[in-house]
Write an enzyme that holds these catalytic residues in place. Structure first.
Site, PDB file in Angstrom:
ATOM      1  N   GLY A   1       0.974   0.395  11.131  1.00 12.06           N
ATOM      2  CA  GLY A   1       0.575   0.129   9.743  1.00 12.06           C
ATOM      3  C   GLY A   1       1.047  -1.222   9.260  1.00 12.06           C
TER       4      GLY A   1
ATOM      5  CD  GLU B   1      11.072   2.571  10.812  1.00  9.32           C
ATOM      6  OE1 GLU B   1      10.569   2.948   9.739  1.00  9.32           O
ATOM      7  OE2 GLU B   1      10.990   1.389  11.209  1.00  9.32           O
TER       8      GLU B   1
ATOM      9  CG  HIS C   1       7.863   2.292   5.194  1.00  8.15           C
ATOM     10  ND1 HIS C   1       8.283   3.556   5.524  1.00  8.15           N
ATOM     11  CD2 HIS C   1       8.172   1.511   6.260  1.00  8.15           C
ATOM     12  CE1 HIS C   1       8.823   3.538   6.731  1.00  8.15           C
ATOM     13  NE2 HIS C   1       8.763   2.303   7.211  1.00  8.15           N
ATOM     14  CD  GLU C   2       6.513  -1.780   6.654  1.00  6.56           C
ATOM     15  OE1 GLU C   2       7.562  -2.182   7.188  1.00  6.56           O
ATOM     16  OE2 GLU C   2       5.888  -0.773   7.083  1.00  6.56           O
TER      17      GLU C   2
ATOM     18  CD  GLU D   1      10.878  -3.047   9.594  1.00  5.05           C
ATOM     19  OE1 GLU D   1       9.697  -2.682   9.748  1.00  5.05           O
ATOM     20  OE2 GLU D   1      11.825  -2.557  10.238  1.00  5.05           O
ATOM     21  CG  ASN D   2       8.032  -9.254  10.846  1.00  2.00           C
ATOM     22  OD1 ASN D   2       8.499  -8.719  11.835  1.00  2.00           O
ATOM     23  ND2 ASN D   2       6.734  -9.270  10.589  1.00  2.00           N
TER      24      ASN D   2
HETATM   25  N1  TRP Z   1       9.052  -1.010  11.718  1.00  2.00           N
HETATM   26  C1  TRP Z   1       7.666  -0.705  11.500  1.00  2.00           C
HETATM   27  C2  TRP Z   1       7.666   0.250  10.322  1.00  2.00           C
HETATM   28  O1  TRP Z   1       7.730  -0.138   9.221  1.00  2.00           O
HETATM   29  C3  TRP Z   1       7.039  -0.097  12.698  1.00  2.00           C
HETATM   30  C4  TRP Z   1       6.217  -0.991  13.567  1.00  2.00           C
HETATM   31  C5  TRP Z   1       5.329  -1.894  13.167  1.00  2.00           C
HETATM   32  C6  TRP Z   1       6.142  -0.969  14.973  1.00  2.00           C
HETATM   33  N2  TRP Z   1       4.723  -2.461  14.262  1.00  2.00           N
HETATM   34  C7  TRP Z   1       5.203  -1.907  15.361  1.00  2.00           C
HETATM   35  C8  TRP Z   1       6.768  -0.239  15.952  1.00  2.00           C
HETATM   36  C9  TRP Z   1       4.868  -2.114  16.680  1.00  2.00           C
HETATM   37  C10 TRP Z   1       6.438  -0.436  17.272  1.00  2.00           C
HETATM   38  C11 TRP Z   1       5.509  -1.380  17.648  1.00  2.00           C
HETATM   39  O2  TRP Z   1       7.750   1.434  10.458  1.00  2.00           O
HETATM   40 ZN    ZN Z   2       9.541   1.546   8.930  1.00  3.59          ZN
END
Ligand code: TRP
Ligand code: ZN
Length: 889
Positions: A270, A329, A306-307, A273-274
């Site tokens: 989806g 998470e 969420h992000e 969160e960088n």
């Molecule tokens: N950390 C992301 C989240 O908000 C999850 C995520 C995004 C992810 N892209 C990804 C995990 C690619 C594995 C591979 O939940």
């Molecule tokens: Zn997440």
């Protein structure tokens, strides 16, 4: 191929083998030269031996599919004998205590279809580094406990890539004489490599700003493809709502000068969160009333939240290692759910969260890939972004929230953020902070992190009219899961209430206690325990597991009339809904039994009366009525069914019940359809969403029941609708039933929306999940459709994902041809995008739940996939675990 396994059996990574990093990195300077054939990445790291380690030893850096051009220590290029390279690492045996390391690599983003690392999505360079994508960009200690300060310079053609972004603040820019330009970014916050991000493209920017609670200005920038600027209002509004909510609820303020979000078409999940530069799937950003449904609007708000919430729960406080994934998470999903509950309706939110938990997580917890919320081993970490880590993880946090109460919980999270800010920590650190801030002992509760499997609760009730007592005998059982044969009893909060025969909630009193409120949380800690209420003269109806206070499967032999009574009277809205679902499930399983026996199926009068009562009653929240009238889906019924699952009987019973309910309650559904028509401008507010939901649910029933007026209304609505919720609300049931005129409506829909990829995803998915259009031949046609694209994860999910999950009747067709076809697609996709292929392969993982014939057919396909010599580690792990947990440690 690129991602193929190096060895026959990849070795699992184990939590027990965790050791701190040998070397730490303080600063990272990156320079990217983005090109059409390749991209050159130069890095300059300041490295030092980790003082926590007695001996640092050689420097070992992670790297995959990189072309190494140069490596230098303290400015001196290393000769061939001074380092060693293999497929996954670069090792330098002799390094000083402190040094600078320079590495230059060449990568090919244009050929990267795995969508990990740096890749191109319709003309835009972008990155996905979580969990282990950074090692596909340059050699680096790619683990979350190595945190560094990043400065990033991006050089690219000025015409094609006018927008160049990375984390942090823009600190410089300029043009070169060769038509290229450069931009430099500096991120003031140390971060693990998985939070690194870069974007380069020709994008439109929508700007706004937010003033934080301490009065700081944060610039908000959302980047989308040109032409999509009119679809970001909702995302921008949601972002500001989320920022305000986190201040009010958790006291968390945004620490950035600029918060950037970029939407890309090709993305495995989806959103991500960088730090300061979120990258989103377009499906989680773009919305306007004509193209997005109410559900899309709500999903976007949730994902934006969420992000954003990750900026504290994940980024400021990050993970020591990937086994701790649920630390960020589970907690962040809990925060997101709470945010959505505050924005819309808390009971409806709870119902939807529980529905998702039950349809996705319960089956996982009961199958060969079951794992604890904090797993203890993995082959490929990308396979652990699971409903267990996310949804069950959120349930675990929610239980602690309720055990502590909101004030102590807030004290606990404040303590957690304060004491671990800027550090990489564990789920244990989180639980300990909550304990320290409250007087709760969570030692037994910790089993929720380490024991897999959904606990089963068996409740027996006993009323003693003479003594005026009412006793609940509760027994718990935690099922065996792979690698965990024996389980200890868990600490389970069970919220209960009692209703008298007039439907009033009884004030609850237990031996030697003051009378309390009408809900009481029983804390189950033993394998078997009894709880006695006093002053209960008349035999009450128990309302059990209110608010779904724990992620368990509860069994109690309520009579059907008691369920109908709870549905009509319970003060707890969740248990009301639950009673209705239970009633519906029972009726459906009677249908299943009749169908299997070749008998005539019958519609239960209790169900008709209960549903009619809901439709006619002035039950307040219309969204809740709609939730209660929604049939449990086929997948959920399959999960509840005793071995062997019979997808055909489930489908027929569900279909029969839906049609007969619609016929029996035709006037009520028609009335509800008409009474909930909305005039005026579309607004995605809770009231309007609820009315549309009830209206379109009524329409779907009418179409399913073959009610002429309903079919007419749907045909009309599908082309007069002014928003996507209503348009799809008509088209979906038409496609599900294939009423006359459906093919024409599908065609018209296609002509109107073919240039909107997010809308086409819906067009694909409603066909893939229809018993008429989602036949094997139908699915083949969809894959060959010009609007389909095998390299785009959204399209793959819309057709293949929707087919396997949302159309079990056709997927499990007894000839097994869909299995063979599907396995072909898994193998084909594995060459392109292993993460996605592994996700699809899960469709076979619970094959043992089916009859012997289907088992054999599915097993054959699993074996065939496993034997592929080029199989990715991702798919290998899912397939081998599905075939037999015994072989993996
Ligand atoms: N950390 C992301 C989240 O908000 C999850 C995520 C995004 C992810 N892209 C990804 C995990 C690619 C594995 C591979 O939940
Ligand atoms: Zn997440």
């Amino acid at each position: 191929m690129a991602d193929s396994r190096q060895q026959q059996s990849p070795r699992p990574v184990r939590l027990a083998e965790y050791t701190p990093p040998a070397h730490l990195v303080d600063t990272v300077q990156l320079r990217f030269e983005l090109g059409e054939e390749w991209t050159t990445v130069s890095s300059r790291l300041t490295v030092r031996a980790n003082p926590e380690r007695i001996e640092a030893g050689p420097l070992v850096l992670d790297g995959r599919e990189l072309e190494l051009l140069e490596v230098a220590v303290d400015g001196r290029p290393l000769g061939e004998g001074e380092y060693a390279l293999d497929a996954e690492s670069l090792t330098i045996p002799e390094v000083p205590e402190r040094f600078t390391l320079e590495v230059t690599t060449r990568i090919r983003p244009q050929e990267n279809t795995a969508l990990e690392g740096l890749y191109k999505s319709s003309g835009t360079f972008c990155t996905q580094c979580e969990p282990e994508g950074f090692r596909r960009i340059t050699y680096f200690p790619d683990r979350s406990d190595v945190m560094a300060r990043y400065t990033t310079t991006i050089v690219a053609d000025a015409q094609r890539y006018p927008v160049l972004l990375s984390n942090g603040n823009r600190i410089g820019a300029g043009t070169l004489t060769d038509g290229r330009h450069w931009v430099q970014w500096e991120d003031p916050f140390p971060k693990p490599s998985y939070l690194f991000a870069l974007v380069g493209g020709d994008l439109a920017r929508v700007a706004d700003s937010y003033t934080t609670m301490s009065g700081r200005q944060v610039a908000l920038h959302i980047y989308v493809e040109h032409g999509n600027e009119d679809k970001v209002d909702h995302a921008m509004r949601s972002l500001k709502e989320a920022m305000a909510w986190d201040e009010a609820t958790y006291g968390r303020e945004c620490d950035l000068d600029v918060y950037q979000i970029v939407a890309v078409e090709d993305f495995n999940m989806g959103a991500m969160e960088n730090k300061g530069l979120n990258i989103f799937n377009t499906s989680a950003i773009l919305a306007k009333p004509e193209t997005a449904t109410d559900a899309d609007f709500q999903r976007i708000e949730a994902i934006i939240g969420h992000e954003y919430f990750h900026n504290w729960s994940g980024n400021r406080v990050t993970l020591r290692d990937w086994f701790q994934l649920s630390l960020k998470e589970g907690f962040t999903v809990f925060r997101e759910q709470h945010f959505s509950a505050d924005r819309y309706s808390a009971p409806v939110q709870r119902i939807e969260d529980v529905r998702r938990l039950r349809t996705a997580q319960f089956p996982e917890d009961d199958g060969p890939t079951a794992h604890p919320v904090r797993p203890d081993s993995y082959i490929e970490i990308s396979n652990f972004y699971t409903p267990t880590v996310y949804e069950k993880g959120a349930e675990v946090v929610r239980m602690m929230y309720h055990l502590l109460g909101p004030e102590d919980f807030r004290r606990g999270t404040d303590l957690f953020f304060a004491s671990h800010d800027g550090r990489a920590v564990t789920t244990e650190d989180f639980v300990r902070a909550l304990e320290e801030a409250s007087d709760r002992d969570l030692s037994q509760f910790r089993l929720w992190y380490t024991q897999a499997g959904t606990p089963r609760l068996f409740v027996d009730a006993e009323h003693d009219p003479g003594a005026a007592t009412y006793t609940l005998h509760v027994r718990q059982e935690v099922p065996e899961t792979p690698g965990q044969a024996h389980k200890q009893p868990m600490h389970i909060p069970v919220a209960v209430g009692l209703l008298d025969r007039a439907g009033n909630a009884l004030p609850l009193r237990m031996e030697g206690e003051e009378p309390g409120g009408t809900t009481r949380v029983l804390e189950l800690r033993e394998a078997e325990q009894s709880f006695t209420f006093t002053g209960v003269g008349e035999d009450p109806v128990p309302s059990l597991l209110r608010g779904f206070s724990a992620p368990v499967r509860l069994e109690h032999d309520h009579r059907d009339q008691d369920l109908a009574f709870l549905l009509a009277h319970d003060e707890d809205l969740f248990t009301r809904w639950e009673a209705g679902q239970e009633l519906a499930c029972r009726s459906l399983f009677r249908g299943v039994a009749a169908y299997q026996a070749g008998d005539e199926m019958r519609l239960d009068e209790t169900l008709v009366e209960a549903f009619g009562g809901l439709l006619r009653g002035d039950a307040g929240d219309k969204a809740l009525v709609a939730e209660a009238l929604t049939q449990p889906d086929e997948g959920y019924l399959a999960d509840l069914m005793d071995w062997p699952v019979d997808p055909e009987a489930i489908h027929q019973a569900r279909r029969f019940t839906r049609a007969r309910l619609a016929q029996a309650l035709g006037d009520d559904f028609l009335y509800s359809y008409q009474a909930n028509q909305e005039g005026g401008e579309y607004r995605p507010d809770p009231g309007a969403i609820a009315r549309r939901r009830l209206k379109n649910l009524s329409l779907a029933y009418l179409v399913a029941g073959g009610v002429g007026e309903g079919i007419e209304a749907a045909r009309e609505q599908v082309h007069t609708a002014t928003n996507m919720t209503d348009r799809l609300g008509a088209l979906r049931p038409m496609v599900a039933e294939d009423v006359p005129g459906t093919a024409e409506s599908l065609e018209a829909f296609y002509t109107q929306w073919k240039d909107e990829p997010e809308v086409m995803d819906k067009w694909f998915a409603i066909q893939a999940t229809s018993p008429h259009y989602g036949t094997l031949a139908g699915i083949r046609r969809l894959l060959e459709h010009p609007a389909f694209n095998f390299k785009n994860p959204n399209k793959v999910r819309a057709v293949l994902g929707a087919f396997a999950r949302g159309n079990p009747y056709r997927f499990h067709a007894p000839d097994g041809e869909a299995y063979t076809f599907f396995a072909d697609q898994v193998l084909r996709l594995d060459r392109i995008n292993p993460q996605m292929a592994a996700a699809l392969a899960r469709a076979f993982s619970r094959f043992r739940r089916y009859d012997e014939a289907r088992q054999r057919l599915m097993r054959e396909q699993l074996e065939r996939i496993r034997q592929d010599p080029q199989l990715s580690r991702d798919t290998f792990e899912i397939v081998t675990k599905s075939l037999g947990a015994e072989e993996n440690g």
